[in-house]
Design a protein around this motif. Structure first.
Motif, short mmCIF file in Angstrom:
data_model
loop_
_atom_site.label_atom_id
_atom_site.label_comp_id
_atom_site.label_asym_id
_atom_site.label_seq_id
_atom_site.Cartn_x
_atom_site.Cartn_y
_atom_site.Cartn_z
N SER A 262 0.85 -1.19 0.00
CA SER A 262 0.00 0.00 0.00
C SER A 262 0.89 1.25 0.00
CB SER A 262 -0.92 0.02 1.21
OG SER A 262 -1.78 1.14 1.17
N PRO A 263 1.43 1.62 -1.18
CA PRO A 263 2.27 2.82 -1.24
C PRO A 263 1.44 4.07 -0.92
CG PRO A 263 1.71 2.09 -3.44
CD PRO A 263 1.21 1.03 -2.51
N ASP A 264 2.12 5.11 -0.51
CA ASP A 264 1.44 6.37 -0.25
C ASP A 264 0.95 7.03 -1.54
OD1 ASP A 264 1.99 6.40 2.61
OD2 ASP A 264 4.09 6.75 2.03
N LEU A 265 1.70 6.80 -2.63
CA LEU A 265 1.41 7.50 -3.88
C LEU A 265 1.76 6.61 -5.06
CD1 LEU A 265 0.79 10.23 -5.44
CD2 LEU A 265 3.26 10.64 -5.32
N VAL A 266 0.88 6.58 -6.05
CA VAL A 266 1.19 5.96 -7.34
C VAL A 266 1.06 7.05 -8.40
CG1 VAL A 266 0.53 4.24 -9.05
CG2 VAL A 266 0.37 3.69 -6.62
N LEU A 267 2.14 7.30 -9.14
CA LEU A 267 2.15 8.35 -10.16
C LEU A 267 2.15 7.73 -11.55
CD1 LEU A 267 2.38 11.35 -11.00
CD2 LEU A 267 4.88 11.07 -10.89
#
Length: 508
Positions: A262-267
């Motif tokens: 569960s990463p903080d951000l997916v770009l």
């Protein structure tokens, strides 16, 4: 009045013959071309400045303009060759314009003098050459079509010592420091005796002081972010009108499905999802929302919304619950890539408009999206080359800068490499991590000190997963922008003219 053949004049070298000066000018342009991205051989910028300084020494306005034009023709004729893949006429036109701009910058360097000041600080005006190059850099980020800094001289300096000046005065100060070092090298040739060592010493001090001061500038740590940067891969060198946008969407989401935990951000990159009308309620909305919910993350995805005869180019953020949190719409459009200047006229004389059938609608608002991952500064693609766009994001509170891009239309690596250089320079200037995601490369993770932490290849699928620094606080450059360095450069260019008026009034 002092004789031009007096002892002061004896301490400076005579001007070179015209053929030799023109060869040096071509050599300067060649050195700068070799220093440009993707090579980035930083010592060649000051060496080119040294060669151009020697070529200019002792020359009046017309020869200076010719010398500058030749250096520009070599520099831009080689570094803009990638434009031929789009329009040969555009390559010729922009190359000539850029060469003319360089010639004008060289022409701003004051006319050579004899007499009291010959061989001294303003001998031949060549000490003003760094100021002329600063003005050139400043103009290129504003003209033509709102700016075309491809290439900018400063992009060669990312791995050299002069980039340490960036948080103090931005890319203009980096250019000034590197060019001043080049003038110091030229002083070894152009001056003699005590004046030589005074000139070299002054150049070392002027170039070294911004480096020393800039190296002490830091921003404040504000935690870390687990970030995943998506690159779907695919063919390069194809214009958007010749591709199926759904293929691009599918490739990017196929890589995103490989994200674990569960990463903080997916770009995601620029222009991943294309829809008619608004993104909300579309199939693209549902797909991005499902990914964000599955990972419990903030997902930022590049979206194209076709509206009437135009389109909006946006970065849209979905929260962990799948709801749209906010968006940033691109403000600084790419001329002839996202809109056609003078479209009505060009439609009558060229088929260029068929490659860009719709003009992008300029965005409005601040370059910031507030998310559970933190306040995200956002610039899109071309905007990473313009410090004012990133400055807006950082001063609004951005703790990290996202730069989704799409350079898939370019066959060579020149433009992707320039974008990486732009991301690294912005990181240095503002003390922020920069995440750049591209559909076919280069995707890159850049630390707040400009260091490349991870980078993809060109064309291949890639997933970059890094824990990166969040930062707060403003560098001196973030507070002031380009104005102080630009004012100083103009004053340096005007100083010899003021001195002449003073000398004339006193009868010297």
């Amino acid at each position: 009045m002092h004789s031009p053949t007096g002892p002061d004049t004896a301490r400076s070298r005579p001007a070179l013959s015209t053929p030799v000066a023109l060869l040096l000018a071509a050599g300067a342009g060649g050195l700068w071309a070799l220093s440009a991205q993707p090579r980035g051989w930083w010592p060649l910028l000051p060496l080119g400045v040294a060669a151009l300084t020697v070529a200019l020494h002792g020359r009046r306005l017309r020869p200076r303009l010719l010398i500058g034009a030749i250096a520009g023709a070599v520099l831009y004729g080689s570094t803009l060759a990638w434009l031929t893949g789009f329009a040969v006429a555009g390559y010729v036109g922009i190359g000539l314009l850029e060469a003319l701009m360089l010639a004008t910058a060289v022409g701003l360097v004051p006319t050579a003098r004899t007499g009291r000041w010959s061989g001294g600080w303003w001998s031949g005006g060549w000490w003003a050459l760094p100021a002329g190059l600063v003005v050139l850099d400043a103009i290129q980020t504003r003209f033509p079509f709102g700016g075309f800094p491809l290439p900018a001289l400063v992009h060669s300096q990312l791995d050299g010592p002069f980039v340490l000046a960036a948080p103090l005065g931005g890319s203009l100060l980096v250019t000034a420091a590197a060019a001043t070092a080049g003038v110091g090298l030229a002083a070894l040739v152009l001056t003699r005796g005590r004046r030589r060592w005074v000139a070299v010493g002054v150049s070392v001090a002027v170039a070294g002081l911004p480096i020393a001061l800039g190296a002490t500038v830091t921003t404040d740590p504000a935690g870390t972010l687990d970030a995943a940067v998506v690159q779907g891969g695919g063919p390069r060198g194809l214009r958007a009108v010749f591709t199926d946008p759904q293929d691009t969407t599918d490739r990017q989401f196929a890589v995103a499905e490989q994200v674990t935990g569960s990463p903080d951000l997916v770009l995601f990159p620029e222009t991943v999802i294309s829809v008619d009308g608004e993104i909300a309620g579309s199939a693209g909305d549902a797909r991005a929302a499902a990914l964000a919910r599955r990972l419990g993350t903030t997902a930022v995805v590049g979206v194209v919304e076709r509206q009437g005869s135009g389109f909006r180019n946006a970065a849209v953020a979905w929260g962990p619950d799948g709801a749209i949190l906010g968006r940033y719409e691109k403000e600084h459009r790419v001329p002839f890539g996202e809109y056609i200047p003078g479209r009505e006229l060009l439609e009558r004389v060229t088929d260029l408009t068929t490659l860009v059938p719709r003009d992008a609608i300029p965005g409005e608002g601040v370059a910031l999206i507030n998310t559970p991952a933190g306040p995200l500064g956002v610039v899109i693609s071309y905007e990473v080359l313009f410090a004012d766009r990133v400055r807006e994001a950082v001063t609004a509170g951005g703790q990290i800068v996202l730069a989704p891009t799409n350079a898939a239309s370019y066959v060579t690596e020149d433009v992707p490499a320039i974008e990486v250089a732009g991301a690294r320079m912005r990181a240095r200037e503002f003390g922020r991590t920069v995440l750049q995601s591209a559909p076919t490369g280069y995707s890159v993770v850049v630390g707040p000190d400009g260091t490349v932490l991870a980078q993809s290849g060109l064309g291949d699928p890639a997933l970059l997963r890094e824990t990166v620094a969040l930062r707060t606080g403003l560098t001196p450059y973030a507070r002031t922008g380009d104005v102080p360095v630009l004012i100083l450069a103009v004053l340096i260019l005007l100083a010899p003219l003021t001195r002449r008026r003073t000398n004339g009034a006193t009868g010297e």
